[in-house]
Write a protein that holds these residues in place. Structure first.
Motif, short mmCIF file in Angstrom:
data_model
loop_
_atom_site.label_atom_id
_atom_site.label_comp_id
_atom_site.label_asym_id
_atom_site.label_seq_id
_atom_site.Cartn_x
_atom_site.Cartn_y
_atom_site.Cartn_z
N MET A 1 -24.81 40.42 17.63
CA MET A 1 -25.59 39.38 17.22
C MET A 1 -25.78 39.35 15.97
SD MET A 1 -27.51 36.86 18.18
CE MET A 1 -27.88 37.06 20.03
N ILE A 2 -25.65 38.16 15.09
CA ILE A 2 -25.64 38.29 13.59
C ILE A 2 -27.02 37.52 13.38
CG2 ILE A 2 -25.00 37.18 11.49
CD1 ILE A 2 -21.99 37.12 12.88
N HIS A 3 -27.93 38.31 12.82
CA HIS A 3 -29.20 37.90 12.53
C HIS A 3 -29.49 37.56 11.15
CE1 HIS A 3 -31.22 39.85 16.10
NE2 HIS A 3 -30.12 40.69 15.85
N ILE A 4 -29.84 36.08 10.99
CA ILE A 4 -29.79 35.31 9.87
C ILE A 4 -31.05 34.91 9.23
CG2 ILE A 4 -28.91 32.95 8.64
CD1 ILE A 4 -26.46 33.49 10.97
N LEU A 5 -31.42 34.91 7.98
CA LEU A 5 -32.72 34.46 7.64
C LEU A 5 -32.31 33.24 6.58
CD1 LEU A 5 -35.37 34.64 7.14
CD2 LEU A 5 -35.15 36.19 4.79
N LEU A 6 -32.92 32.07 7.09
CA LEU A 6 -32.41 30.90 6.35
C LEU A 6 -33.62 30.39 5.76
CD1 LEU A 6 -31.06 28.14 5.89
CD2 LEU A 6 -32.10 27.29 8.16
N VAL A 7 -33.50 30.28 4.36
CA VAL A 7 -34.69 29.90 3.40
C VAL A 7 -34.53 28.72 2.72
CG1 VAL A 7 -36.06 30.79 1.35
CG2 VAL A 7 -34.49 32.55 2.92
N ASP A 8 -35.41 27.62 3.55
CA ASP A 8 -35.36 26.30 2.92
C ASP A 8 -36.91 25.77 2.89
OD1 ASP A 8 -34.91 23.60 2.85
OD2 ASP A 8 -33.06 23.95 3.23
N ASP A 9 -37.24 25.04 1.84
CA ASP A 9 -38.58 24.59 1.83
C ASP A 9 -38.82 23.27 2.48
OD1 ASP A 9 -38.51 22.70 -1.16
OD2 ASP A 9 -36.79 23.60 -0.46
N GLU A 15 -35.15 23.89 10.29
CA GLU A 15 -34.97 23.77 11.76
C GLU A 15 -33.81 22.92 12.25
OE1 GLU A 15 -37.04 25.07 13.79
OE2 GLU A 15 -38.26 25.85 12.23
N GLY A 16 -33.53 22.02 11.74
CA GLY A 16 -32.14 21.44 12.01
C GLY A 16 -30.76 22.13 11.66
N THR A 17 -30.76 22.79 10.60
CA THR A 17 -29.97 23.93 10.42
C THR A 17 -29.87 25.08 11.54
OG1 THR A 17 -29.96 23.42 8.16
CG2 THR A 17 -28.77 25.39 8.65
N LYS A 18 -31.23 25.56 11.85
CA LYS A 18 -31.24 26.67 12.57
C LYS A 18 -30.72 26.45 13.93
CE LYS A 18 -35.18 28.78 15.43
NZ LYS A 18 -34.54 30.12 15.53
N THR A 19 -31.05 25.24 14.30
CA THR A 19 -30.39 24.56 15.85
C THR A 19 -28.97 24.34 15.61
OG1 THR A 19 -32.47 23.26 16.19
CG2 THR A 19 -30.46 22.71 17.31
N MET A 20 -28.37 23.91 14.64
CA MET A 20 -26.92 24.09 14.84
C MET A 20 -26.41 25.24 14.72
SD MET A 20 -24.81 21.47 11.84
CE MET A 20 -25.54 22.22 10.29
N VAL A 29 -31.41 32.73 14.06
CA VAL A 29 -31.70 32.28 12.75
C VAL A 29 -33.23 32.46 12.83
CG1 VAL A 29 -31.78 30.40 11.25
CG2 VAL A 29 -29.90 30.70 12.51
N THR A 30 -33.78 33.11 11.82
CA THR A 30 -35.13 33.06 11.54
C THR A 30 -35.33 32.19 10.24
OG1 THR A 30 -35.50 35.28 12.23
CG2 THR A 30 -37.45 34.15 10.95
N VAL A 31 -36.44 31.25 10.16
CA VAL A 31 -36.60 30.36 9.05
C VAL A 31 -37.82 30.70 8.27
CG1 VAL A 31 -36.94 27.96 8.45
CG2 VAL A 31 -35.52 28.59 10.53
N GLN A 43 -39.14 42.35 3.01
CA GLN A 43 -39.52 43.74 2.97
C GLN A 43 -40.51 44.44 4.05
OE1 GLN A 43 -42.22 42.02 -0.60
NE2 GLN A 43 -40.57 43.17 -2.05
N MET A 44 -41.06 43.59 5.01
CA MET A 44 -41.72 43.91 6.13
C MET A 44 -40.65 44.90 7.12
SD MET A 44 -44.23 40.77 7.16
CE MET A 44 -44.56 41.47 8.78
N GLY A 45 -39.60 44.18 7.04
CA GLY A 45 -38.35 44.94 7.84
C GLY A 45 -38.52 44.89 9.29
N ALA A 46 -39.40 44.33 9.79
CA ALA A 46 -39.65 44.21 11.45
C ALA A 46 -38.23 43.87 12.15
CB ALA A 46 -40.69 43.33 11.76
N GLU A 47 -37.66 42.91 11.29
CA GLU A 47 -36.56 42.02 11.77
C GLU A 47 -35.26 42.26 10.73
OE1 GLU A 47 -35.18 37.98 14.17
OE2 GLU A 47 -36.67 38.35 13.22
N PRO A 48 -34.52 43.25 10.69
CA PRO A 48 -33.47 43.32 9.64
C PRO A 48 -32.44 42.21 9.88
CG PRO A 48 -33.18 45.05 11.28
CD PRO A 48 -34.48 44.27 11.58
N PHE A 49 -32.02 41.69 8.81
CA PHE A 49 -31.13 40.48 8.77
C PHE A 49 -29.86 40.87 8.25
CE2 PHE A 49 -35.55 38.85 7.86
CZ PHE A 49 -35.57 37.96 8.99
#
Length: 218
Positions: A1-9, A15-20, A29-31, A43-49
């Motif tokens: 599994m590839i864990h991705i952090l998506l940063v968008d204001d 959410e649309g990109t996450k779904t895609m 994807v985590t947004v 920095q919390m590191g609870a979910e490494p990306f």
């Protein structure tokens, strides 16, 4: 599994990109809706990306500044700039900061998936137009790679360079040297050729870099 952090204001874009992206079952994807939220999640590191997909133009901390901070925390971090704007003017800074690549918000689902997998393999993701810009910049840089050993400036040319750095005009130079203005222009052309530059301002910068004239001049 590839864990991705998506940063968008923009929440709807995020959410649309996450779904895609998550249409690929191997990607999760985590947004984050701001750079600060992204920094906190990292920095919390609870979910490494494994990879960060980062918008460039965000209020407060920009995508460029966020990229720098994230790479300070982990220089091996994989970051792709994901933007709907022209990024050419930021290209050099982004490359120097260490991003893994660039992709437009107009990219298709397949292009997104492909870019993410390329970055995960350690491959750069660069649109062809930006690649061409990189090539032009490499040519520009190579022009300024002269060393002092490569430049044969004689005493008279050194004197002219010093006068140029002091802001003396061609007419004034001609009077000071007791030669014609045409002769001064000829000598300046020769100096420009030796320094591999095209103008007075470029000649001054290059002469300073090589230590031919004092940094305090001009």
């Amino acid at each position: 599994m590839i864990h991705i952090l998506l940063v968008d204001d923009h929440p709807s874009v995020g959410e649309g990109t996450k779904t895609m992206i998550e249409q690929d079952s191997e990607m999760k994807v985590t947004v984050a809706h701001s750079a600060l939220e992204a920094l906190n999640k990292v920095q919390m590191g609870a979910e490494p990306f494994d990879l960060i997909l980062c918008d460039l133009n965000m209020p407060g901390i920009s995508g460029l500044e966020l990229t720098k901070r994230l790479l300070q925390l982990d220089p091996e971090r994989k970051i792709i700039i994901y933007s709907g704007y022209e990024i050419g003017s930021h290209f050099n800074l982004l490359v120097e900061s260490g991003v893994s690549g660039f992709i437009s918000k107009t990219a298709s689902r397949d292009q997104l998936h492909h870019s993410i997998r390329c970055a995960m393999r350690g491959e750069a993701v660069i649109p062809i137009m930006l690649l061409k810009q990189l090539r032009r910049n490499e040519v520009t840089v190579s022009r300024s790679e002269l060393s002092i050993e490569d430049v044969s400036i004689n005493e008279k040319e050194m004197a002219i360079l010093s006068e140029v750095a002091a802001g003396v005009s061609n007419k004034e130079l001609a009077a000071n040297l007791h030669v014609s203005q045409r002769n001064v222009e000829y000598q300046l052309t020769r100096i420009f050729e030796k320094l591999n530059v095209r103008s007075r301002s470029e000649a001054i910068r290059e002469a300073k870099r090589l230590g031919l004239i004092s940094m305090e001049m001009y």
